[in-house]
Motif scaffolding. Structure first.
Motif, PDB file in Angstrom:
ATOM      1  N   MET A 321       0.850  -1.196   0.000  1.00  0.00           N
ATOM      2  CA  MET A 321       0.000   0.000   0.000  1.00  0.00           C
ATOM      3  C   MET A 321       0.885   1.245   0.000  1.00  0.00           C
ATOM      4  O   MET A 321       1.815   1.351   0.810  1.00  0.00           O
ATOM      5  N   PRO A 322       0.634   2.215  -0.887  1.00  0.00           N
ATOM      6  CA  PRO A 322       1.426   3.444  -0.869  1.00  0.00           C
ATOM      7  C   PRO A 322       1.073   4.316   0.331  1.00  0.00           C
ATOM      8  O   PRO A 322      -0.050   4.253   0.840  1.00  0.00           O
ATOM      9  N   LYS A 323       2.034   5.093   0.769  1.00  0.00           N
ATOM     10  CA  LYS A 323       1.772   6.063   1.839  1.00  0.00           C
ATOM     11  C   LYS A 323       1.329   7.371   1.200  1.00  0.00           C
ATOM     12  O   LYS A 323       2.127   8.094   0.587  1.00  0.00           O
ATOM     13  N   LEU A 324       0.051   7.674   1.319  1.00  0.00           N
ATOM     14  CA  LEU A 324      -0.499   8.893   0.725  1.00  0.00           C
ATOM     15  C   LEU A 324      -0.174  10.104   1.588  1.00  0.00           C
ATOM     16  O   LEU A 324       0.015   9.988   2.803  1.00  0.00           O
ATOM     17  N   PRO A 325      -0.122  11.300   0.979  1.00  0.00           N
ATOM     18  CA  PRO A 325       0.081  12.507   1.783  1.00  0.00           C
ATOM     19  C   PRO A 325      -1.079  12.722   2.753  1.00  0.00           C
ATOM     20  O   PRO A 325      -2.161  12.153   2.597  1.00  0.00           O
ATOM     21  N   SER A 326      -0.850  13.557   3.736  1.00  0.00           N
ATOM     22  CA  SER A 326      -1.930  13.964   4.633  1.00  0.00           C
ATOM     23  C   SER A 326      -3.054  14.598   3.824  1.00  0.00           C
ATOM     24  O   SER A 326      -2.825  15.214   2.776  1.00  0.00           O
ATOM     25  N   PHE A 327      -4.298  14.449   4.317  1.00  0.00           N
ATOM     26  CA  PHE A 327      -5.436  15.108   3.663  1.00  0.00           C
ATOM     27  C   PHE A 327      -5.198  16.611   3.510  1.00  0.00           C
ATOM     28  O   PHE A 327      -5.743  17.242   2.599  1.00  0.00           O
ATOM     29  N   PHE A 328      -4.410  17.188   4.396  1.00  0.00           N
ATOM     30  CA  PHE A 328      -4.264  18.646   4.453  1.00  0.00           C
ATOM     31  C   PHE A 328      -2.900  19.121   3.928  1.00  0.00           C
ATOM     32  O   PHE A 328      -2.475  20.228   4.230  1.00  0.00           O
ATOM     33  N   ASP A 329      -2.241  18.289   3.127  1.00  0.00           N
ATOM     34  CA  ASP A 329      -0.873  18.589   2.691  1.00  0.00           C
ATOM     35  C   ASP A 329      -0.877  19.560   1.515  1.00  0.00           C
ATOM     36  O   ASP A 329      -0.681  19.181   0.350  1.00  0.00           O
ATOM     37  N   THR A 330      -1.076  20.824   1.832  1.00  0.00           N
ATOM     38  CA  THR A 330      -1.122  21.867   0.808  1.00  0.00           C
ATOM     39  C   THR A 330       0.221  22.020   0.099  1.00  0.00           C
ATOM     40  O   THR A 330       0.265  22.283  -1.110  1.00  0.00           O
ATOM     41  N   LEU A 331       1.317  21.855   0.823  1.00  0.00           N
ATOM     42  CA  LEU A 331       2.630  22.030   0.198  1.00  0.00           C
ATOM     43  C   LEU A 331       2.875  20.998  -0.901  1.00  0.00           C
ATOM     44  O   LEU A 331       3.399  21.326  -1.973  1.00  0.00           O
ATOM     45  N   THR A 332       2.481  19.741  -0.653  1.00  0.00           N
ATOM     46  CA  THR A 332       2.639  18.710  -1.679  1.00  0.00           C
ATOM     47  C   THR A 332       1.747  18.991  -2.881  1.00  0.00           C
ATOM     48  O   THR A 332       2.175  18.846  -4.035  1.00  0.00           O
ATOM     49  N   ALA A 333       0.498  19.387  -2.619  1.00  0.00           N
ATOM     50  CA  ALA A 333      -0.409  19.722  -3.724  1.00  0.00           C
ATOM     51  C   ALA A 333       0.139  20.881  -4.541  1.00  0.00           C
ATOM     52  O   ALA A 333       0.169  20.838  -5.774  1.00  0.00           O
ATOM     53  N   HIS A 334       0.597  21.919  -3.860  1.00  0.00           N
ATOM     54  CA  HIS A 334       1.091  23.103  -4.563  1.00  0.00           C
ATOM     55  C   HIS A 334       2.357  22.781  -5.360  1.00  0.00           C
ATOM     56  O   HIS A 334       2.540  23.290  -6.473  1.00  0.00           O
ATOM     57  N   LYS A 335       3.221  21.949  -4.791  1.00  0.00           N
ATOM     58  CA  LYS A 335       4.441  21.586  -5.517  1.00  0.00           C
ATOM     59  C   LYS A 335       4.089  20.912  -6.832  1.00  0.00           C
ATOM     60  O   LYS A 335       4.675  21.225  -7.880  1.00  0.00           O
ATOM     61  N   PHE A 336       3.126  19.994  -6.800  1.00  0.00           N
ATOM     62  CA  PHE A 336       2.748  19.321  -8.036  1.00  0.00           C
ATOM     63  C   PHE A 336       2.108  20.307  -9.010  1.00  0.00           C
ATOM     64  O   PHE A 336       2.498  20.390 -10.180  1.00  0.00           O
ATOM     65  N   TYR A 337       1.106  21.061  -8.533  1.00  0.00           N
ATOM     66  CA  TYR A 337       0.378  21.962  -9.422  1.00  0.00           C
ATOM     67  C   TYR A 337       1.288  23.012 -10.065  1.00  0.00           C
ATOM     68  O   TYR A 337       1.079  23.413 -11.207  1.00  0.00           O
ATOM     69  N   SER A 338       2.286  23.480  -9.324  1.00  0.00           N
ATOM     70  CA  SER A 338       3.119  24.575  -9.816  1.00  0.00           C
ATOM     71  C   SER A 338       4.361  24.092 -10.557  1.00  0.00           C
ATOM     72  O   SER A 338       5.106  24.916 -11.112  1.00  0.00           O
ATOM     73  N   SER A 339       4.600  22.781 -10.600  1.00  0.00           N
ATOM     74  CA  SER A 339       5.816  22.265 -11.229  1.00  0.00           C
ATOM     75  C   SER A 339       5.631  21.904 -12.696  1.00  0.00           C
ATOM     76  O   SER A 339       6.617  21.680 -13.407  1.00  0.00           O
ATOM     77  N   LEU A 340       4.396  21.808 -13.166  1.00  0.00           N
ATOM     78  CA  LEU A 340       4.165  21.417 -14.554  1.00  0.00           C
ATOM     79  C   LEU A 340       4.475  22.569 -15.495  1.00  0.00           C
ATOM     80  O   LEU A 340       4.125  23.723 -15.228  1.00  0.00           O
ATOM     81  N   THR A 341       5.118  22.252 -16.617  1.00  0.00           N
ATOM     82  CA  THR A 341       5.428  23.241 -17.650  1.00  0.00           C
ATOM     83  C   THR A 341       5.103  22.657 -19.012  1.00  0.00           C
ATOM     84  O   THR A 341       5.054  21.436 -19.200  1.00  0.00           O
ATOM     85  N   SER A 342       4.880  23.535 -19.985  1.00  0.00           N
ATOM     86  CA  SER A 342       4.552  23.078 -21.338  1.00  0.00           C
ATOM     87  C   SER A 342       5.780  22.513 -22.044  1.00  0.00           C
ATOM     88  O   SER A 342       6.914  22.907 -21.763  1.00  0.00           O
ATOM     89  N   LEU A 343       5.535  21.609 -22.978  1.00  0.00           N
ATOM     90  CA  LEU A 343       6.590  21.063 -23.828  1.00  0.00           C
ATOM     91  C   LEU A 343       6.742  21.985 -25.036  1.00  0.00           C
ATOM     92  O   LEU A 343       5.964  21.916 -25.994  1.00  0.00           O
ATOM     93  N   VAL A 344       7.744  22.856 -24.970  1.00  0.00           N
ATOM     94  CA  VAL A 344       7.863  23.946 -25.943  1.00  0.00           C
ATOM     95  C   VAL A 344       8.001  23.427 -27.366  1.00  0.00           C
ATOM     96  O   VAL A 344       7.441  24.007 -28.303  1.00  0.00           O
ATOM     97  N   ASP A 345       8.722  22.335 -27.568  1.00  0.00           N
ATOM     98  CA  ASP A 345       8.912  21.823 -28.921  1.00  0.00           C
ATOM     99  C   ASP A 345       7.921  20.710 -29.254  1.00  0.00           C
ATOM    100  O   ASP A 345       8.083  19.993 -30.234  1.00  0.00           O
ATOM    101  N   GLY A 346       6.865  20.587 -28.455  1.00  0.00           N
ATOM    102  CA  GLY A 346       5.887  19.534 -28.671  1.00  0.00           C
ATOM    103  C   GLY A 346       4.795  19.941 -29.643  1.00  0.00           C
ATOM    104  O   GLY A 346       4.651  21.122 -30.000  1.00  0.00           O
ATOM    105  N   PRO A 347       3.992  18.979 -30.088  1.00  0.00           N
ATOM    106  CA  PRO A 347       2.878  19.278 -30.993  1.00  0.00           C
ATOM    107  C   PRO A 347       1.882  20.258 -30.369  1.00  0.00           C
ATOM    108  O   PRO A 347       1.590  20.196 -29.183  1.00  0.00           O
ATOM    109  N   HIS A 348       1.409  21.169 -31.189  1.00  0.00           N
ATOM    110  CA  HIS A 348       0.355  22.117 -30.819  1.00  0.00           C
ATOM    111  C   HIS A 348       0.766  23.084 -29.704  1.00  0.00           C
ATOM    112  O   HIS A 348      -0.093  23.639 -29.005  1.00  0.00           O
ATOM    113  N   TYR A 349       2.067  23.283 -29.544  1.00  0.00           N
ATOM    114  CA  TYR A 349       2.521  24.246 -28.536  1.00  0.00           C
ATOM    115  C   TYR A 349       2.023  25.641 -28.882  1.00  0.00           C
ATOM    116  O   TYR A 349       2.065  26.073 -30.037  1.00  0.00           O
ATOM    117  N   VAL A 350       1.552  26.361 -27.878  1.00  0.00           N
ATOM    118  CA  VAL A 350       1.045  27.726 -28.048  1.00  0.00           C
ATOM    119  C   VAL A 350       1.879  28.667 -27.186  1.00  0.00           C
ATOM    120  O   VAL A 350       1.890  28.531 -25.958  1.00  0.00           O
TER     121      VAL A 350
END
Length: 567
Positions: A321-350
């Motif tokens: 069983m994986p160890k999930l973050p705390s229900f209230f782990d805002t730092l983990t959620a924010h790290k994931f949400y803010s770490s994604l970036t677009s693939l500049v040389d990918g198809p349909h890049y805008v």
């Protein structure tokens, strides 16, 4: 020189013919009907499509056209929204009830027709009328057109993973009670993966999603949060995931052991099956509760991964069983949400539009409704910039726009909140209780065609500080920056990512915080922006963008289909 022109013309003609030949018309029939199913030790009547939960997966290639015949054999009004599809010149097919169409009434039918252009990845479809989205939903998988490939290693298999919520009650009656009383509905009784709750819930030992994998193979997990009200954390024991897409936009590869995903969002992630075959591995999801003081269902859904070659006894003897973050782990959620970036040389890049014509600052959150009936007051309300959105009843907003009908909506949604205050101070209402009450309106922001809008979304804490997943129909927006506290342009503009920001249709605005987005209004029609926590839209957390026609026929809103449902 003339021969060169002829050769070039022939080449262009062949290219056009090959492009047309590679596209297809994909046709489905959706039979919306009631079905009795067993979950959590109880038999429950629910509304589904084609007798399944989730509903059918739509598989298309970029460039294809879709025709979906919806037959409403349920007792409820219904519309279907194709979440994240741009609908360029097919806005009549977008689907939100009383925004682009009147609902399909029981016993009636309607055909949605639209194209899939400039998008690859995972989107989804769902009911956009009442709480029927709880059981009326499914995946949309958009693969590259013929002759094109993914910008990542080709997976051995593609696997939709849809999170849902389950109630042991009639969800339509649940919503009706919530609206009448102004009190949020009861929390759900379970979370689900692909319609199954998993073996942590009662009477669910054999109701768990199972995935068989082959060691050494890659699997593309097409993850969709179709839950009604909860953001989710998702992990797989002993495995890491490589995120390669979000909201049908390719992202730069991001390796992580945990996915955070808000209602309405999708994430494409590669799973490399590299673990021991004599062990099985749970995949598990539970909520990220951004507002700790607000009650929420603190349960966990899970599925299981088995490796090929393991015996039946090995499959059940050792399951991690994986160890999930705390229900209230805002730092983990924010790290994931803010770490994604677009693939500049990918198809349909805008690329990010640099010149901004319209600047908007919009506050979002919960408040109260002022009303004369003391037996049902105070009621919860929700608003954007102190405007609490009310759906029209006589005519859809898009029909009012096309036919020039007055009195359906007002074009007065403000660029700035009518009252400025310390948005993240939870005690502000003690000195200014009037801030809690927002006016009930059906208001829109009118945009000239091709206008670039910089839209700052600011959460407030009048009732509770929480993260709101905001979804914009008809467009993707660049997420330039996001953070906590009150947005300060002088300080926070230096944080803007103008090179490769994520480009998506649904954004989880940080709890007690803000996000800066930018989009170009190049799609004429009437488009709703709303919170994808489903109870918040009936309470008023939405607004409309009306995009005016452009200068050509190709940028002009077409007339409504002849079979468009009537109110």
């Amino acid at each position: 020189m003339e021969g060169v022109r002829v050769s070039l013309a022939c080449a262009l003609l062949l290219f056009a013919v090959s492009s047309i030949a590679s596209a297809a018309i994909v046709e489905h029939t959706f039979n919306v009907q009631n079905l009795t199913v067993s979950r959590l030790c109880k038999r429950q009547v629910v509304t589904v499509v084609n007798g399944s939960l989730p509903g059918p997966t739509i598989r298309v290639k970029e460039g294809d056209s879709l025709v979906i015949h919806v037959l409403n054999n349920s007792p409820h009004n219904i519309t279907i929204h194709w979440h994240g599809i741009f609908h360029r010149l097919t806005v009549w097919a977008d689907g939100p009830s009383m925004i682009t169409q009147c609902p399909i009434q029981p016993g009636k039918r309607y055909a949605y027709r639209f194209n899939i252009t400039g998008q690859e990845g995972t989107l989804w479809w769902h009911a956009h009328s009442s709480f029927l989205r709880a059981t009326v939903y499914g995946a949309i998988i958009i693969r590259p057109k013929s002759g094109h490939s993914y910008p990542f290693p080709k997976p051995h298999k593609e696997v939709p993973i849809l999170f849902g919520e389950w109630w042991n009650t009639d969800v339509v009656a649940l919503e009706e009670t919530a609206i009448a009383t102004g009190v949020p509905p009861n929390n759900s009784d379970a979370y689900t993966i692909n319609g199954l709750p998993g073996n942590l819930y009662p009477c669910s030992k054999d109701r768990m999603f199972s995935l068989d994998v082959v060691k050494g193979k890659r699997y593309l997990l097409r993850i969709i949060n179709a839950a009604m009200n909860m953001q989710m954390f998702f992990k797989i024991a002993n495995h890491r995931l490589t995120v390669v897409g979000a909201d049908a936009v390719y992202t730069a590869p991001y390796v992580t052991d945990v996915i955070a995903i808000a209602p309405g969002q999708t994430v494409d992630a590669l799973l490399f099956a590299d673990q021991s075959i004599d062990t099985s591995y749970y995949m598990a999801a539970h909520p990220y509760a951004s507002a700790p003081s607000v009650p929420f269902p603190n349960t966990t859904t899970r599925g299981v991964i088995h490796y090929a070659g393991a015996s039946k006894s090995q499959r059940t003897k050792r399951v991690l069983m994986p160890k999930l973050p705390s229900f209230f782990d805002t730092l983990t959620a924010h790290k994931f949400y803010s770490s994604l970036t677009s693939l500049v040389d990918g198809p349909h890049y805008v690329p990010v539009p640099r010149h901004v014509e319209e600047e908007m600052f919009v506050t979002i959150g919960l408040g109260l409704e002022a009303c004369a009936d003391n037996t049902t007051c105070p009621k919860f309300s929700a608003s954007m910039s102190n405007h609490s959105f009310v759906l029209p009843k006589k005519l859809s907003i898009l029909e009012a726009v096309f036919h020039g009908v007055d009195g359906i909506f007002t074009p007065d949604f403000p660029d700035q909140p009518p009252v400025k205050f310390d948005y993240t101070d939870p005690n502000i209402t003690q000195t200014n209780p009037g801030l809690l009450f927002a006016q009930k309106t059906t208001s829109a922001k009118v945009l000239k065609f091709n206008t670039t809008v910089e839209l700052v979304l600011q959460n407030h804490a009048l009732i509770a500080a929480e993260s709101h997943p905001m979804h914009l129909h008809g467009f993707n927006f660049h997420v330039l920056a996001q953070g906590f506290g009150n947005y300060n342009a002088n300080r926070d503009r230096s944080k803007f990512n103008l090179v490769n920001p994520q480009f998506r249709n649904t954004l989880a605005v940080p709890v007690g915080g803000w996000a800066v987005t930018r989009f170009t209004a190049d799609n004429p029609g009437a488009w709703i922006m709303h919170c994808h926590i489903d109870v918040h839209l009936p309470f008023g957390l939405g607004m409309i963008f009306v995009v005016e026609n452009g200068p050509t026929k190709a940028t002009t809103l077409p007339p409504p289909p002849l079979d468009l449902p009537k109110c």
